[in-house]
Design an enzyme around this catalytic site. Structure first.
Site, PDB file in Angstrom:
ATOM      1  N   GLY A   1      13.462   6.130   5.178  1.00 33.92           N
ATOM      2  CA  GLY A   1      12.582   4.952   4.706  1.00 33.92           C
ATOM      3  C   GLY A   1      12.032   5.224   3.070  1.00 33.92           C
ATOM      4  O   GLY A   1      11.921   4.187   2.368  1.00 33.92           O
ATOM      5  N   ARG A   2      11.967   6.428   2.646  1.00 30.01           N
ATOM      6  CA  ARG A   2      11.753   6.542   1.061  1.00 30.01           C
ATOM      7  C   ARG A   2      13.052   6.292   0.215  1.00 30.01           C
ATOM      8  O   ARG A   2      13.087   6.359  -1.050  1.00 30.01           O
ATOM      9  CB  ARG A   2      11.187   8.056   0.924  1.00 30.01           C
ATOM     10  CG  ARG A   2      12.079   9.184   1.371  1.00 30.01           C
ATOM     11  CD  ARG A   2      11.208  10.309   1.470  1.00 30.01           C
ATOM     12  NE  ARG A   2      11.671  11.335   2.058  1.00 30.01           N
ATOM     13  CZ  ARG A   2      11.828  11.782   3.262  1.00 30.01           C
ATOM     14  NH1 ARG A   2      11.045  10.972   4.064  1.00 30.01           N
ATOM     15  NH2 ARG A   2      12.608  12.720   3.804  1.00 30.01           N
TER      16      ARG A   2
ATOM     17  N   GLU B   1      -0.274   1.648  11.095  1.00 33.94           N
ATOM     18  CA  GLU B   1      -0.839   0.774  10.222  1.00 33.94           C
ATOM     19  C   GLU B   1      -0.143  -0.439   9.913  1.00 33.94           C
ATOM     20  O   GLU B   1      -1.067  -1.645   9.811  1.00 33.94           O
ATOM     21  CB  GLU B   1      -0.913   1.467   8.906  1.00 33.94           C
ATOM     22  CG  GLU B   1      -1.468   2.901   8.646  1.00 33.94           C
ATOM     23  CD  GLU B   1      -0.894   4.183   9.361  1.00 33.94           C
ATOM     24  OE1 GLU B   1       0.053   3.994   9.965  1.00 33.94           O
ATOM     25  OE2 GLU B   1      -1.389   5.081   8.812  1.00 33.94           O
TER      26      GLU B   1
ATOM     27  N   LYS C   1      -0.548  12.121  13.018  1.00 34.89           N
ATOM     28  CA  LYS C   1      -0.388  10.794  13.786  1.00 34.89           C
ATOM     29  C   LYS C   1      -0.804  10.828  15.054  1.00 34.89           C
ATOM     30  O   LYS C   1      -1.673  10.267  15.738  1.00 34.89           O
ATOM     31  CB  LYS C   1       0.987  10.228  13.597  1.00 34.89           C
ATOM     32  CG  LYS C   1       1.382   9.724  12.261  1.00 34.89           C
ATOM     33  CD  LYS C   1       2.705   9.080  12.242  1.00 34.89           C
ATOM     34  CE  LYS C   1       3.485   8.694  11.208  1.00 34.89           C
ATOM     35  NZ  LYS C   1       4.908   8.598  11.241  1.00 34.89           N
TER      36      LYS C   1
ATOM     37  N   LYS D   1      10.586   0.291   8.997  1.00 33.53           N
ATOM     38  CA  LYS D   1      11.805   0.535   9.690  1.00 33.53           C
ATOM     39  C   LYS D   1      11.867   0.830  11.247  1.00 33.53           C
ATOM     40  O   LYS D   1      12.686   0.273  11.885  1.00 33.53           O
ATOM     41  CB  LYS D   1      12.171   2.091   8.987  1.00 33.53           C
ATOM     42  CG  LYS D   1      13.671   2.730   9.333  1.00 33.53           C
ATOM     43  CD  LYS D   1      13.759   3.800   8.707  1.00 33.53           C
ATOM     44  CE  LYS D   1      15.054   4.592   9.330  1.00 33.53           C
ATOM     45  NZ  LYS D   1      15.235   6.016   9.002  1.00 33.53           N
TER      46      LYS D   1
ATOM     47  N   GLU E   1       7.789  13.901   0.270  1.00 36.40           N
ATOM     48  CA  GLU E   1       8.209  13.913   1.645  1.00 36.40           C
ATOM     49  C   GLU E   1       9.529  14.547   1.814  1.00 36.40           C
ATOM     50  O   GLU E   1       9.643  14.801   3.025  1.00 36.40           O
ATOM     51  CB  GLU E   1       7.849  12.273   1.932  1.00 36.40           C
ATOM     52  CG  GLU E   1       7.599  12.231   3.476  1.00 36.40           C
ATOM     53  CD  GLU E   1       7.511  10.815   3.831  1.00 36.40           C
ATOM     54  OE1 GLU E   1       8.614   9.866   3.902  1.00 36.40           O
ATOM     55  OE2 GLU E   1       6.496  10.240   4.639  1.00 36.40           O
TER      56      GLU E   1
ATOM     57  N   HIS F   1      -5.865  10.152 -22.480  1.00 37.93           N
ATOM     58  CA  HIS F   1      -7.135  10.028 -22.849  1.00 37.93           C
ATOM     59  C   HIS F   1      -7.916  10.456 -21.407  1.00 37.93           C
ATOM     60  O   HIS F   1      -9.281  10.459 -21.363  1.00 37.93           O
ATOM     61  CB  HIS F   1      -7.720   8.830 -23.331  1.00 37.93           C
ATOM     62  CG  HIS F   1      -7.060   8.378 -24.726  1.00 37.93           C
ATOM     63  ND1 HIS F   1      -7.658   8.655 -25.858  1.00 37.93           N
ATOM     64  CD2 HIS F   1      -6.010   7.648 -24.888  1.00 37.93           C
ATOM     65  CE1 HIS F   1      -6.954   8.206 -26.693  1.00 37.93           C
ATOM     66  NE2 HIS F   1      -5.914   7.730 -26.139  1.00 37.93           N
TER      67      HIS F   1
HETATM   68  O1  F6P Z   1       4.759   8.708   8.435  1.00 35.36           O
HETATM   69  C1  F6P Z   1       5.859   8.726   7.440  1.00 35.36           C
HETATM   70  C2  F6P Z   1       6.787   7.571   7.573  1.00 35.36           C
HETATM   71  O2  F6P Z   1       7.464   7.724   8.679  1.00 35.36           O
HETATM   72  C3  F6P Z   1       7.666   7.480   5.974  1.00 35.36           C
HETATM   73  O3  F6P Z   1       8.686   8.450   6.293  1.00 35.36           O
HETATM   74  C4  F6P Z   1       7.928   5.980   6.180  1.00 35.36           C
HETATM   75  O4  F6P Z   1       8.377   5.622   4.928  1.00 35.36           O
HETATM   76  C5  F6P Z   1       6.793   5.444   6.609  1.00 35.36           C
HETATM   77  O5  F6P Z   1       6.323   6.363   7.592  1.00 35.36           O
HETATM   78  C6  F6P Z   1       6.676   3.966   7.158  1.00 35.36           C
HETATM   79  O6  F6P Z   1       7.462   4.043   8.182  1.00 35.36           O
HETATM   80  P1  F6P Z   1       8.017   2.558   8.976  1.00 35.36           P
HETATM   81  O7  F6P Z   1       8.830   1.977   7.689  1.00 35.36           O
HETATM   82  O8  F6P Z   1       8.878   3.046  10.069  1.00 35.36           O
HETATM   83  O9  F6P Z   1       6.928   1.817   9.120  1.00 35.36           O
END
Ligand code: F6P
Length: 540
Positions: free
Chosen positions: A268-269, A213, A505, A207, A354, A385
């Site tokens: 995002g979620r 990452e 972060k 987003k 979240e 199990h």
């Molecule tokens: O760090 C949490 C978050 O902001 C989530 O809410 C989001 O889904 C994820 O990181 C990834 O964010 P982006 O889509 O901006 O890379």
């Protein structure tokens, strides 16, 4: 908003009611009412929702609904659907429901109908997906794309990977899908180790397009691809982006023609049905993707229009509040009896925790009550199990959601009967247990009797649908999204920001700098300093 909750009249009534119902077991509730299974059941939009095996009576439900009304739930629902800026800390609207609105609908945001834009993006995704599916989108060397690697994390990964696994039965048989999320080198390396760059498309999903990452993995993917294809011009055929941040996409070197956009009113979620679902659409095809959206929309309409006492997400959300705040439950298990839903619990962890894992109310006060439970789970029967022991005989109260389908997608009828029989039996065992007398009647030695007793009285919901189709997946996800909304309204929290992920972060950035500079004079606490030192010594 939060402060008033526990001192409200209805909350007090619920507290009193809880004392009274505490002495009544689920078994007693069933004995007292032959109609219970019919009474505490809702059938809507192809979902059979049995919530009779809960520690509730008519009075409980009445009071919980009174609480929902007291908290202004109907108005809040309308506020979300009509684009009010209910994400107050970020001054944003929350309009994921617009992502699945049919083209004929009009949803105004800041005076503009946003539905046409949503459908433009869907059409662009459909055109692109069809090209890949038909082998018409060619890589730089002229070979068709065969491998699709989604790079993203959180909402930009969990939705795509969960939906891909859930709908694998419907997926294009000749395309390979991989999902890279972790910054751990192992994730990227394993995902691409048997792939060849000339047949591989990377979808960089983020987003913000700034997530550490994702951007690190995307740069590594670009290097990996260029090492084989040896020409920056190849990026145009092998990289597309899904983002709200056009500037950063261009800066990364992806042609914005090859970008699929969405909007800041999609969290995002809550974005798997926006362009973040591009990998899903490529896998199952635009028609199935639209069927999934139609399923989401059906549940949206149900949530918006059904009376509160027949409203599936409302009842789900209120039951969660009931157990968290009145029984002290700290977790909620989600147990899908369909192996295709193996990533559903992980997906729901972000969606629920979240969203509602917050101790600060929307007014900035500290809540004096518990909020989101920990959601967790595994598909049945595997879980039976391993951890079901604790659900049956442990010391924690763990409400369970069982999710099952009448038909299996793969026809091995015996398996399906066994699977569903297990799901139904688990709900029965949890609710009704086994008394000492029943154990003795089996001739069990007296010293073993306490070990073999099942107290029962452990609550569960059962959701039954006809089969795991794209529509039904959409309904399930929307159902949980709205249950989260209901919980957030009762608790008076903003379910749509995620400030709690920020501090880690920021500190990680600082530690990264120190590690890369082989830091001296570290100024953290002694434990953090020692850990950095230990790592630096090891890395040397
Ligand atoms: O760090 C949490 C978050 O902001 C989530 O809410 C989001 O889904 C994820 O990181 C990834 O964010 P982006 O889509 O901006 O890379």
């Amino acid at each position: 908003m939060g402060k008033g909750l526990t001192s409200s009249k209805t909350w007090q009534k619920l507290l009193n009611h809880h004392e009274h119902i505490g002495s009544k077991t689920i078994k007693m509730l069933f004995s007292a009412d032959n109609e219970r299974a019919q009474k505490f059941k809702t059938e809507a939009e192809g979902i059979y929702f049995d919530y009779s095996k809960h520690r509730i009576t008519d009075e409980t439900l009445g009071l919980l609904i009174e609480l929902a009304n007291e908290r202004g739930l109907p108005k809040k629902i309308e506020g979300m659907f009509s684009g009010e800026r209910i994400n107050t800390t970020e001054n944003r609207a929350v309009l994921h429901t617009a992502l699945r609105a049919p083209e004929s609908k009009q949803i105004l945001f800041d005076g503009k109908n946003i539905v046409p834009e949503v459908h433009q993006v869907l059409d662009k995704m459909a055109e692109f997906s069809e090209k890949i599916r038909r082998g018409e989108w060619l890589g730089y060397t002229g070979k068709p794309i065969k491998n699709i690697v989604n790079i993203g994390i959180g909402g930009s990964d969990l939705g795509p990977v969960m939906a891909y696994e859930a709908l694998k039965f419907y997926a294009h048989p000749d395309l390979v899908f991989r999902f890279v999320s972790n910054i751990d080198a192992n994730d990227f390396s394993e995902a691409v180790k048997d792939l060849s760059a000339d047949e591989t498309l990377f979808i960089v999903s983020s987003k913000t397009f700034t997530t550490l990452e994702t951007m690190t993995n995307a740069r590594t993917a670009r290097d990996w691809s260029l090492k084989q294809l040896k020409d920056v011009a190849s990026i145009a055929s092998h990289f597309v982006a899904v983002s709200t941040n056009e500037k950063e996409v261009a800066k990364f070197g992806i042609d914005t023609q090859n970008m699929f956009g969405f909007w800041d009113w999609v969290g995002g979620r809550y974005s798997m049905d926006a362009a973040i679902g591009l990998s899903t659409m490529i896998a199952v095809g635009p028609k199935n993707f639209r069927k999934m959206l139609a399923g989401f929309h059906l549940m949206d309409e149900h949530f918006r229009t059904a009376p509160l006492n027949e409203n599936i997400p409302v009842i789900m959300g209120l039951l969660t509040v009931w157990y968290v705040n009145f029984f002290g439950a700290q977790t909620q298990a989600v147990l899908p009896y369909d192996n295709y839903l193996k990533r559903l619990p992980a997906y729901l962890q972000q969606l629920t925790m979240e969203s509602n894992g917050k101790y600060v109310t929307i007014d900035g006060e500290k809540a004096n009550y518990s909020t989101s439970p920990v959601y967790w789970g595994e598909p049945g029967t595997n879980g039976q199990h391993s951890f079901y022991q604790l659900i049956h005989q442990g010391t924690h109260l763990i409400p369970c959601d069982f999710i099952g389908f009448k038909q299996s997608l793969n026809s091995l009828p015996l398996h399906h009967n066994f699977l569903i029989a297990n799901m139904i039996a688990q709900g029965e065992a949890l609710a009704f247990g086994k008394t000492a007398d029943e154990v003795r009647a089996e001739g069990i030695a007296e010293e073993l009797v306490p070990h073999k007793v099942f107290e029962g009285n452990r609550p569960s919901s059962t959701f039954f649908m006809d089969k795991l189709s794209p529509e039904n997946l959409g309904k399930i996800i929307a159902m949980y999204e709205h249950s989260v909304f209901v919980q957030g309204v009762i608790w008076g929290i903003n379910s749509f920001d995620q400030m709690g992920v920020e501090l880690g972060k920021v500190l990680a950035q600082k530690v990264i700098t120190e590690i890369e500079a082989v830091g001296k004079n570290l100024k953290h606490d002694s434990s953090t300093n020692a850990l950095i030192d230990y790592y630096l010594n090891y890395a040397k």
